[in-house]
Design a protein around this motif. Structure first.
Motif, PDB file in Angstrom:
ATOM      1  N   UNK A  96       0.822  -1.207   0.000  1.00  0.00           N
ATOM      2  CA  UNK A  96       0.000   0.000   0.000  1.00  0.00           C
ATOM      3  C   UNK A  96       0.856   1.257   0.000  1.00  0.00           C
ATOM      4  N   UNK A  97       1.862   1.281   0.872  1.00  0.00           N
ATOM      5  CA  UNK A  97       2.666   2.508   0.978  1.00  0.00           C
ATOM      6  C   UNK A  97       3.536   2.725  -0.248  1.00  0.00           C
ATOM      7  N   UNK A  98       3.956   1.627  -0.898  1.00  0.00           N
ATOM      8  CA  UNK A  98       4.729   1.808  -2.133  1.00  0.00           C
ATOM      9  C   UNK A  98       3.913   2.556  -3.186  1.00  0.00           C
ATOM     10  N   UNK A  99       2.576   2.389  -3.160  1.00  0.00           N
ATOM     11  CA  UNK A  99       1.733   3.099  -4.126  1.00  0.00           C
ATOM     12  C   UNK A  99       1.662   4.600  -3.802  1.00  0.00           C
ATOM     13  N   UNK A 100       2.128   4.991  -2.617  1.00  0.00           N
ATOM     14  CA  UNK A 100       2.124   6.403  -2.261  1.00  0.00           C
ATOM     15  C   UNK A 100       3.464   7.070  -2.491  1.00  0.00           C
ATOM     16  N   UNK A 101       4.426   6.342  -3.017  1.00  0.00           N
ATOM     17  CA  UNK A 101       5.761   6.916  -3.203  1.00  0.00           C
ATOM     18  C   UNK A 101       6.153   6.862  -4.670  1.00  0.00           C
ATOM     19  N   UNK A 102       6.725   7.931  -5.156  1.00  0.00           N
ATOM     20  CA  UNK A 102       7.281   7.933  -6.510  1.00  0.00           C
ATOM     21  C   UNK A 102       8.708   7.418  -6.377  1.00  0.00           C
ATOM     22  N   UNK A 103       8.897   6.186  -6.800  1.00  0.00           N
ATOM     23  CA  UNK A 103      10.180   5.531  -6.522  1.00  0.00           C
ATOM     24  C   UNK A 103      11.309   6.033  -7.414  1.00  0.00           C
ATOM     25  N   UNK A 104      10.958   6.661  -8.525  1.00  0.00           N
ATOM     26  CA  UNK A 104      12.003   7.290  -9.343  1.00  0.00           C
ATOM     27  C   UNK A 104      12.531   8.521  -8.616  1.00  0.00           C
ATOM     28  N   UNK A 105      11.618   9.307  -8.090  1.00  0.00           N
ATOM     29  CA  UNK A 105      12.014  10.517  -7.371  1.00  0.00           C
ATOM     30  C   UNK A 105      12.802  10.157  -6.102  1.00  0.00           C
ATOM     31  N   UNK A 106      12.395   9.093  -5.451  1.00  0.00           N
ATOM     32  CA  UNK A 106      13.068   8.684  -4.204  1.00  0.00           C
ATOM     33  C   UNK A 106      14.522   8.298  -4.452  1.00  0.00           C
ATOM     34  N   UNK A 107      14.797   7.696  -5.619  1.00  0.00           N
ATOM     35  CA  UNK A 107      16.162   7.251  -5.917  1.00  0.00           C
ATOM     36  C   UNK A 107      16.543   6.044  -5.080  1.00  0.00           C
ATOM     37  N   UNK A 108      17.768   5.573  -5.231  1.00  0.00           N
ATOM     38  CA  UNK A 108      18.147   4.320  -4.567  1.00  0.00           C
ATOM     39  C   UNK A 108      18.294   4.470  -3.054  1.00  0.00           C
TER      40      UNK A 108
END
Lengths: 236, 236, 236, 236, 236, 236
Positions: A96-108
């Motif tokens: 659920x929380x992964x759907x709330x995060x832009x993982x490209x913007x977050x970076x590694x």
């Protein structure tokens, strides 16, 4: 009449207290009635092996209960000895929380959300998702504040609420007594803009109908909008 | 000068908030500076196999830390996967609290004290013993109130405090920064009437002298008397 | 009168037989009365991850009991399934022996001391420390002999002895029967030059007084000096 | 166009071969395209401790995969070391099949359904439920045939099918290639008479809408009716 | 020429020292050259669940190695974490020794033989069986002496020896250096009267012939007769 | 007369069906009467740590049973929780199959043979070795076909068969009923050219004689030649 005396579409009182941990990068204590969950976010500059060199970030969750969070004392669990129920819940929180995060913007980077139930009275997984998002957002805010990130990867709210069929009627936000007695139990995870993220409905005594499921979904939309408002107030 | 700026014999601020758990038979949240421990007591009408038919009660303890109670996130522990450090601490808590209970008066009941560190800044084992005694006493009071017991099995206070040798000088109640830097680390568990229950002194950099140990013991007596006063106020 | 018939300050007969293992870099079989412990030292040219690139050496210990070392057969333990008692003991052995080694002189090497109790009659942790030091020293001597080291990192003796309060009187070196019956049990680890390394006192039936503790400490000083003499004879 | 070339509402070929195990009380090998699951039922005249003396029966399930059922070899799992995914699946199978059994009629007996995936190509949990019901029914038939039961406790069919959103369109019965690429993945468990037993929908790339969920539900109804027909033919 | 310089049919020096454990009901330290195994027997008045109410006794074995029994330090093993090799060996010891006990005469008692290798130089499983029989017999003698048994259940000797094919030639009683270099490794367990109890032959580099196997068997007969003579002397 | 009605030297019907797994590099389902084992080969371009940079390949095996492969349901096993019996069997399979592979020709690759018993009726380890060889050979053929290898590393056949002493007479290929009743149980692993790879004989009720062992070996030679013929037909 519900055991709690609440109206069919009435949620329990919500409070979200932020900054409760001196060490965590983001934290809150969320209270949904007598359900109290401490949520902390831990930021690390590395991702799990299966994500390395992808350029993408990762968000994951762990869920636990203090031994006497419940009426009967429960055994402590390590990550390698979690019950099926615990694993199911923390996998749901993580997805659920992964759907709330832009993982490209977050970076590694990896952000781990720990949701520890200090006191339980039903709805702990939903409270964990709703409070977990607040901890996640505060950790993201801290990455912005420190200059590590320019853009905020946690823009979309994620919140969750339960509904059930109690004595033939759909009701919102079950407490423990209601949940034990409900014929159907469902959990709804949605975005702040109303998109569906996770739906789970489970018959307990007898099958449920499509109409009942739609009623529960309508109640859940109302609940999630109240939770999102509480999240906004907390992270403002 | 101590890193914390405190005088050599000065303790951190103490607060003990009782009744923090809806489910437990006794509970408190003890705060010793930035060290916060949630202590709950669970009463059961049976004792472990090795105590059966002895007519005696049993008091035991479990100790845990939330994953982000510390500066670096730690893994969760189940009873079967506890580190040596965790086991050592919870065995110490259990032994100490048993000295505060009259096991004949308690009868064949077990009281389990769970000490869960919500936030750590040194001295978690001592805070657990001091707060654990409060939870234990409140559970005993409840047994009296319910008529299950006529006489209170928890009359003798048990409290604990650390001391150390920091830059050659004995100091009281180490926080994490001081503990990391201390040449000797000692823990003292005493009764309300001044009896010695557990003494543990451990050289870290170089051996310590008998004189240093006596100085630490004197500081500890002062600390324990303050803790016992706080316990009395909490359970009044 | 003690159950063993010994005077209050009388130790059991000690023997330390060296070179009992064909494979180990250092070894001895230490006998303290009917307590027999086989101690071996293993030298490796690498240190644990947390010590890498520090330039410092590491000394660690493992403690075990043969299943029938005791009156009742006990289960075997692996490192991942050790009881709390076993872990406490081996952590104590490791901390104590590290105080006997100059880790700068040792350089990035690890010496593991295995203490395996072949027969138990009380005082196994103290015998393990005293015998473990002999194995450690013999391994250091071998590093000198092979030219790997020029200076001996194990110059300071470390030895340990128990004392207790038996029928109100302090006595030295408890055997199993005395230990089962003692009101207080204490272990003292000291250097050859009289420094205090580890003190542990634990009330069993009722609290003990400062005066009793001081008496036990005085007895322990006598015991340690006899043990250090036996170590010197063994490694000469 | 779907990767499989199938129409949006087209299921893979189904076959259910019964009596494949000489030892089990009921068994079948179900094939849904290239997904092959061996389902066996074990009947025992006792129930788990929490059900004893309730007069009710119990139905439970275990799910496993042969190491090379998948493209990449996977590790074997014992009940105590199952992954979160495995536990989630077997809990779903167990809950679903319990809805197909009249536990009063069954009496204090436990039926364990083992679902072992011999070859996987997506949809293994749905095939396990559908095939598991056949094994369960055959075991119930055997209890009737042996005279142990007079009335059949397994009258209501239970079957399950997946649906997903693939390139914006709802499609039925995802194979592995389609599942990997789908934006939403949902599983539907229903009774033979159309009641809803378990609904699970999970967004993978982006949230889904209520309209998409309803389309998937409609497809699932069609799929389940075909599966129930296959079950009827198999147990006839 | 063998690496050990021994003749093809020459065993290593054997010694069996009895009564080495103060606590065990029977014990010996067996030395076969540099292989030293401590064997203890524990008698209990109950049998494992699968033997209850059968009127028969049970003999079982556990095998372990001290960490530095070998040239390279090995990890400790608990019963639940034993390697495949350890389990294979202790199952072999248990099966072999059961053939030396009349389980009707023994009655519902269990005798556990612990074989702990203090120092290893090849042939540890064979030394364990041969020494284990001595501990078993001494425990049976003690049951006779105490009046618990009238007839001795351990009349038939059991002994074991290895043989191998070294540079094309069959040789008796391999030490570690020879075993590492042997093309075939075999173990023979026999009774005192020459019956075969367990045969195990395993090709290491290339298959072996029937003729080679027969040569090894002939050597083993000679070795077992010498071991039985040593057993007789030990228990006399 | 044997319980199975077979002649003393008569094997059960054998069938070997290849290509039963879509994912594995080699596979077969071997049936020896009612014993059915699914064998798959997994090829990986890396070897275990202890073989790295040796230029040699590695062949290993895992053995498992479906929970209801047997008359009584058995618990699932992970690699870390396998019973001693399971480990013994898979170590035997691995050692045996390594004798059928030229590890220089194979090069630094690992082939893992999984042998999963779908239905058991005695002789599962022998069926696993015989069928495992077929899977191994098919995987090697595939390496040839793909051009990864020029020469076939699996030229020598490996097959295995059991024999036993039943009512004083040697008989070939025991099924479960015969095995339970046999006085001696033996397994023979041989090469296609008649070399001995593994011999294991174990007395169950009373010791066996050399003559009996030779009779079993003669029967086994006949059995293995039939199995090798079946292997040849399967991989042709």
């Amino acid at each position: 009449m519900r055991p709690s005396g609440r109206a069919r579409d009435e949620m329990r009182a919500i409070s979200i207290e932020t900054g409760v941990s001196r060490h965590a990068e983001g934290s809150c204590l969320i209270r949904c009635g007598d359900t109290h969950v401490l949520c902390t976010a831990t930021v690390e500059d590395r991702v799990p092996p299966f994500m390395r060199n992808s350029g993408l970030g990762w968000v994951t969750a762990e869920y636990g209960m203090l031994p006497r969070a419940t009426n009967t004392r429960m055994r402590r669990e390590a990550k390698t000895s979690q019950s099926g129920r615990t694993q199911e819940i923390q996998r749901l929180i993580g997805r659920s929380l992964r759907m709330g995060a832009d993982r490209v913007v977050l970076g590694e980077r990896q952000i781990t959300i720990d949701c520890d139930v200090l006191q339980a009275d039903g709805g702990t997984r939903c409270a964990s998702i709703t409070g977990g998002w607040v901890a996640l957002r505060l950790a993201a805010d801290k990455l912005i504040a420190s200059g590590a990130l320019k853009e905020n990867p946690v823009e979309e709210h994620i919140a969750a609420i339960s509904a059930g069929v109690h004595q033939g009627q759909a009701v919102l936000d079950l407490d423990y007594a209601e949940d034990s007695d409900a014929g159907t139990d469902a959990n709804f995870v949605m975005t702040g803009s109303g998109g569906l993220v996770e739906l789970q409905g489970s018959a307990e005594g007898s099958p449920f109908t499509e109409a009942q499921f739609m009623e529960m979904l309508t109640l859940a939309r109302k609940g999630v909008s109240e939770l999102v408002a509480a999240q906004k107030a907390a992270v403002a």
